[in-house]
Design a protein around this motif. Structure first.
Motif, short mmCIF file in Angstrom:
data_model
loop_
_atom_site.label_atom_id
_atom_site.label_comp_id
_atom_site.label_asym_id
_atom_site.label_seq_id
_atom_site.Cartn_x
_atom_site.Cartn_y
_atom_site.Cartn_z
N GLU A 40 0.83 -1.21 0.00
CA GLU A 40 0.00 0.00 0.00
C GLU A 40 0.87 1.25 0.00
O GLU A 40 0.56 2.23 -0.70
N ALA A 41 1.94 1.26 0.76
CA ALA A 41 2.84 2.42 0.81
C ALA A 41 3.49 2.66 -0.55
O ALA A 41 3.63 3.79 -0.99
N HIS A 42 3.87 1.58 -1.20
CA HIS A 42 4.50 1.70 -2.52
C HIS A 42 3.52 2.28 -3.53
O HIS A 42 3.85 3.20 -4.29
N VAL A 43 2.30 1.79 -3.53
CA VAL A 43 1.28 2.24 -4.48
C VAL A 43 0.88 3.69 -4.21
O VAL A 43 0.70 4.47 -5.13
N SER A 44 0.77 4.07 -2.93
CA SER A 44 0.30 5.42 -2.58
C SER A 44 1.39 6.49 -2.70
O SER A 44 1.10 7.68 -2.62
N GLY A 45 2.64 6.08 -2.85
CA GLY A 45 3.72 7.05 -2.95
C GLY A 45 4.36 7.38 -1.62
O GLY A 45 5.25 8.21 -1.53
N ALA A 46 3.90 6.75 -0.54
CA ALA A 46 4.46 7.00 0.79
C ALA A 46 5.74 6.21 1.01
O ALA A 46 6.37 6.33 2.06
N TRP A 47 6.14 5.41 0.04
CA TRP A 47 7.33 4.56 0.17
C TRP A 47 8.57 5.38 0.53
O TRP A 47 9.41 4.93 1.30
N SER A 48 8.68 6.58 -0.01
CA SER A 48 9.87 7.39 0.25
C SER A 48 9.96 7.84 1.71
O SER A 48 11.00 8.27 2.15
#
Length: 80
Positions: A16-24
């Motif tokens: 979910e973090a990767h898809v939402s852009g929160a991965w960074s």
């Protein structure tokens, strides 16, 4: 009928973090004894610990004791 297994919560949250852009904003805690990952919610992305009240306190105390053992005096411009 086979039941579909759900992905572990941690894997699902990473996806979910990767898809939402929160991965960074995902970070590993700076305490070498801690194995937590956390989402850095600080405005300038400068968070270092998973929890200031736990790992942050431990790491700051370790740094203080290390400086005290090294005999570090007051820094320039500071009154003892």
């Amino acid at each position: 009928m086979r039941r579909r297994r759900r992905a572990p919560t941690s894997w699902r949250r990473c996806t979910e973090a990767h898809v939402s852009g929160a991965w960074s904003r995902l970070r590993l805690c700076g305490n070498p004894d801690c194995r937590w990952a956390y989402c850095d919610s600080s405005p300038n992305r400068s968070g270092r610990w998973c929890a200031m009240g736990e790992c942050g306190d431990v790491m700051k105390a370790r740094a203080y004791r290390r400086r005290a053992r090294a005999g570090a005096g007051p820094q320039d411009g500071q009154v003892p």
